[in-house]
Design a protein around this motif. Structure first.
Motif, PDB file in Angstrom:
ATOM      1  N   ALA A 183       0.838  -1.191   0.000  1.00 55.94           N
ATOM      2  CA  ALA A 183       0.000   0.000   0.000  1.00 55.94           C
ATOM      3  C   ALA A 183       0.878   1.247   0.000  1.00 55.94           C
ATOM      4  CB  ALA A 183      -0.922  -0.006   1.213  1.00 55.94           C
ATOM      5  N   PHE A 184       0.336   2.330  -0.604  1.00 54.17           N
ATOM      6  CA  PHE A 184       1.135   3.547  -0.707  1.00 54.17           C
ATOM      7  C   PHE A 184       1.544   4.078   0.665  1.00 54.17           C
ATOM      8  CE2 PHE A 184       1.622   8.153  -0.966  1.00 54.17           C
ATOM      9  CZ  PHE A 184       2.578   8.248  -1.971  1.00 54.17           C
ATOM     10  N   SER A 185       0.644   3.990   1.637  1.00 55.06           N
ATOM     11  CA  SER A 185       0.980   4.490   2.974  1.00 55.06           C
ATOM     12  C   SER A 185       2.156   3.728   3.563  1.00 55.06           C
ATOM     13  CB  SER A 185      -0.237   4.369   3.892  1.00 55.06           C
ATOM     14  OG  SER A 185      -0.686   3.023   3.962  1.00 55.06           O
ATOM     15  N   ARG A 186       2.178   2.416   3.333  1.00 57.37           N
ATOM     16  CA  ARG A 186       3.293   1.608   3.833  1.00 57.37           C
ATOM     17  C   ARG A 186       4.579   1.951   3.089  1.00 57.37           C
ATOM     18  NH1 ARG A 186       3.305  -5.031   4.284  1.00 57.37           N
ATOM     19  NH2 ARG A 186       5.380  -5.220   5.267  1.00 57.37           N
ATOM     20  N   SER A 187       4.483   2.155   1.775  1.00 60.57           N
ATOM     21  CA  SER A 187       5.664   2.533   0.998  1.00 60.57           C
ATOM     22  C   SER A 187       6.206   3.887   1.448  1.00 60.57           C
ATOM     23  CB  SER A 187       5.308   2.594  -0.498  1.00 60.57           C
ATOM     24  OG  SER A 187       4.909   1.335  -0.972  1.00 60.57           O
ATOM     25  N   LEU A 188       5.312   4.821   1.762  1.00 67.48           N
ATOM     26  CA  LEU A 188       5.735   6.142   2.208  1.00 67.48           C
ATOM     27  C   LEU A 188       6.462   6.068   3.536  1.00 67.48           C
ATOM     28  CD1 LEU A 188       5.650   9.185   1.632  1.00 67.48           C
ATOM     29  CD2 LEU A 188       3.474   9.269   2.883  1.00 67.48           C
ATOM     30  N   VAL A 189       5.940   5.267   4.471  1.00 70.12           N
ATOM     31  CA  VAL A 189       6.600   5.103   5.763  1.00 70.12           C
ATOM     32  C   VAL A 189       7.973   4.461   5.584  1.00 70.12           C
ATOM     33  CG1 VAL A 189       6.494   3.898   7.975  1.00 70.12           C
ATOM     34  CG2 VAL A 189       4.449   5.024   7.061  1.00 70.12           C
ATOM     35  N   HIS A 190       8.039   3.424   4.749  1.00 69.39           N
ATOM     36  CA  HIS A 190       9.312   2.750   4.496  1.00 69.39           C
ATOM     37  C   HIS A 190      10.317   3.698   3.848  1.00 69.39           C
ATOM     38  CE1 HIS A 190      11.983   0.327   1.804  1.00 69.39           C
ATOM     39  NE2 HIS A 190      12.173  -0.320   2.934  1.00 69.39           N
ATOM     40  N   ALA A 191       9.857   4.521   2.903  1.00 68.75           N
ATOM     41  CA  ALA A 191      10.747   5.460   2.222  1.00 68.75           C
ATOM     42  C   ALA A 191      11.309   6.481   3.205  1.00 68.75           C
ATOM     43  CB  ALA A 191      10.008   6.173   1.091  1.00 68.75           C
TER      44      ALA A 191
END
Length: 368
Positions: A183-191
């Motif tokens: 999910a984009f939210s998870r990708s944003l947190v990881h980034a």
């Protein structure tokens, strides 16, 4: 000598230098932290986050499909390498190396392909070259744009030296995994988390090398190194004053550029020295790149060879540009440095350097 003895002696020497040169170490650390958190991190953090986000969301894979044919025909690399090359040319050190590592971990590049890509994807970004170097040091945005153009061309030429053109049709690389993208939210947190971790590593290396430079300067070792390198500068037709930016820039790029005004180089040498420093990156950048590649198991031979070749080609191209623009005037803040009549004797040296580097490097690239 025992393999453990030399590192132990170096560690003891560093500890003793910190004890007896505490003042120089403190000043160097203060300078390094100020440099990291006012110049390097503000420029690099957004690109670190963007590179991870683009990889997680599949944008780099889509870009790779568009660029697959030219990358394969010119460099023998799959289209997935396009993301690392593009981000390396726009994000600055060590974004290119970090992106190549991400692609390798995601199995979008083989080990050999990732190592070849490291030879020319790790570069200085336009924010640093145009903003810090061009406008800040040279006093000219146009000069910064010229240096950035030289940087791009010399990086691409370096890639031609260190790679082999692909033969036949562009290979199809199947996706590494069939799992749905996060999910984009998870990708944003990881980034954000990964960008913060990488930024701290970059700041740490900048500070460490600023401390080392302060200690070496206080102990007179930098003066000795400058004395040893002065004949080398003369061999390449450089004035003796060019040795100090090269010495400091060999350790830490920004410090070498910062003392360019003190060297008072004229226009024939100003662009080539600056261009070589930007392409070489310095030991601090090399260690930053090693840090982001930690745990991948990738060989660093091509990374190091690529930076040396990049510096030679960038300097040679800058020689040609300096001779072709005799009427331009560069300003080294805060003093003006007019560009004199071109030294046409330097033009053959620049052309020969480029041709020999590409020809002989191409023949021996498989040994790296």
């Amino acid at each position: 000598m025992n393999r453990r003895l030399l590192p132990a002696l170096v560690a003891l020497g560093f500890f003793a230098a910190l004890l007896f040169g505490a003042s120089a170490a403190r000043e160097g650390a203060a300078y390094g932290l100020r440099l990291a958190f006012t110049t390097a991190i503000p420029s690099l953090f957004p690109f670190f986050a963007a590179s991870s986000l683009l990889a997680d969301t599949g944008v780099l894979a889509a870009l790779g499909r568009v660029c697959a044919a030219p990358l394969w025909k010119l460099y023998g690399l799959p289209g997935s390498a396009a993301g690392a090359l593009l981000l390396g040319l726009t994000g600055g050190y060590p974004v290119g190396a970090a992106t190549a590592a991400e692609l390798y971990r995601a199995q979008q590049l083989s080990r050999e392909q990732a190592e070849r890509l490291l030879g020319f994807c790790n570069n200085t970004g336009p924010a640093f070259i145009v903003g810090v170097c061009g406008a800040g040091v040279l006093g000219s945005v146009q000069a910064g744009l010229l240096l950035y153009g030289i940087h791009i061309v010399s990086a691409l030429l370096t890639g031609l030296v260190l790679t082999t053109p692909g033969r036949g049709c562009t290979p199809h690389i199947p996706p590494a995994a069939s799992a749905a993208p996060p999910a984009f939210s998870r990708s944003l947190v990881h980034a954000c988390e990964k960008a913060a971790q990488t930024s701290i590593q970059v700041a740490a290396f900048i500070t460490l090398f600023a401390v080392l430079a302060g200690l070496l300067e206080a102990g007179g070792l930098l003066a000795g190194l400058a004395w040893l390198l002065t004949p080398v500068c003369r061999l390449f037709g450089l004035p003796d004053d060019a040795v100090w930016p090269l010495v400091y820039g060999g350790l830490e790029l920004t410090r070498g550029l910062a003392i360019l005004p003190e060297a008072a180089l004229d226009g024939r040498f100003l662009l080539p020295v600056t261009s070589a420093l930007l392409a070489f990156g310095g030991l601090s950048v090399w260690c930053q790149s090693m840090s982001v590649l930690s745990g991948t198991g990738l060989s660093l031979k091509r990374l190091f060879a690529g930076k040396i070749l990049h510096a030679l080609i960038a300097a040679a191209l800058a020689v040609l540009c300096s001779a072709a623009l005799p009427q331009r005037v560069l300003t080294l803040a805060p003093m003006a440095v007019p560009l004199p009549a071109p030294s046409y004797g330097l033009i053959p040296a620049g052309i020969v350097t480029i041709l020999l580097t590409i020809t002989y490097g191409k023949r021996r690239h498989n040994r790296l």
